[in-house]
Design an enzyme around this catalytic site. Structure first.
Site, mmCIF file in Angstrom:
data_model
loop_
_atom_site.group_PDB
_atom_site.id
_atom_site.type_symbol
_atom_site.label_atom_id
_atom_site.label_comp_id
_atom_site.label_asym_id
_atom_site.label_seq_id
_atom_site.Cartn_x
_atom_site.Cartn_y
_atom_site.Cartn_z
ATOM 1 N N GLU A 54 0.842 -1.215 0.000
ATOM 2 C CA GLU A 54 0.000 0.000 0.000
ATOM 3 C C GLU A 54 0.867 1.251 0.000
ATOM 4 O O GLU A 54 0.531 2.244 -0.654
ATOM 5 C CB GLU A 54 -0.957 -0.003 1.189
ATOM 6 C CG GLU A 54 -1.927 -1.192 1.247
ATOM 7 C CD GLU A 54 -2.724 -1.442 -0.038
ATOM 8 O OE1 GLU A 54 -2.871 -0.499 -0.849
ATOM 9 O OE2 GLU A 54 -3.180 -2.580 -0.250
ATOM 10 N N CYS A 108 10.431 -4.912 -7.482
ATOM 11 C CA CYS A 108 11.226 -5.498 -8.558
ATOM 12 C C CYS A 108 12.024 -4.376 -9.238
ATOM 13 O O CYS A 108 11.722 -3.189 -9.045
ATOM 14 C CB CYS A 108 10.309 -6.216 -9.550
ATOM 15 S SG CYS A 108 9.372 -5.091 -10.604
HETATM 16 ZN ZN LIG Z 1 -2.663 -2.741 -4.645
HETATM 17 ZN ZN LIG Z 2 7.279 -4.595 -9.742
#
Ligand SMILES: [Zn+2]
Ligand SMILES: [Zn+2]
Length: 171
Positions: A120, A154
């Site tokens: 979040e 990532c």
């Molecule tokens: Zn989300």
């Molecule tokens: Zn990502």
């Protein structure tokens, strides 16, 4: 990044302490605010669930660069049956529910809560959902999704926020 944690309703003290410690370990500055009641307008008695946007409003009213509302009540947003959390994309407020994180295994519960919180907060720094299943910004439809992903962004998501990750959970 700096985060103010705002407990909504009863949230176990040891859970808040664990979240505080885990966020700090990831390099996030944390202030835990005094808890507030869950707003009455959030409750939907027909579903016995709570409207996530009403808890987001609590976060928007509180002080802090980012405000993470944490609650044990079950949240939903139409048309979904439930949500693990919700956040303003590129904004101040975020909310997570611990309700569906299954506290039977406390270590797993703690890791899930951290991942949902960071997910979040990732929306707060402007990120949308990521197709990479191991990225924390991957959408969690069920706990298996949460368990599959890691707590970090990532490389593509790091690139999207300007090349510097706002947190890094050490291995
Ligand atoms: Zn989300
Ligand atoms: Zn990502």
């Amino acid at each position: 990044m700096q985060v103010s944690v705002l407990p909504a309703g009863d949230v176990e003290k040891n859970v808040l302490e664990a979240l505080d410690a885990d966020l700090r370990r990831a390099g996030v500055g944390v202030t835990t605010l005094p808890s507030q009641g869950v707003p009455g307008a959030a409750h939907n008695p027909e579903r016995d669930q709570y409207r996530a946007p009403e808890l987001l409003k609590m976060g928007r009213r509180a002080h802090g660069e980012h405000v993470l509302v944490v609650t044990e009540v079950d949240l939903y947003v139409d048309p979904l049956n439930f949500v693990f959390g919700q956040a303003d994309v590129g904004g101040q407020a975020a909310v997570i529910s611990l309700h569906r994180l299954s506290p039977d295994d406390s270590r797993l519960f703690r890791f899930r809560a951290l991942k949902e919180a960071l997910h979040e907060l990732g929306h707060n720094v402007g990120l949308d959902h990521c197709p990479e299943a191991t990225c924390v910004m991957h959408f969690s439809n069920e706990l298996a999704d949460t368990d599959r992903k890691g707590p970090n962004l990532c490389p593509d998501c790091v690139e999207r926020v300007g090349g510097e990750p706002p947190w890094r959970v050490p291995a």
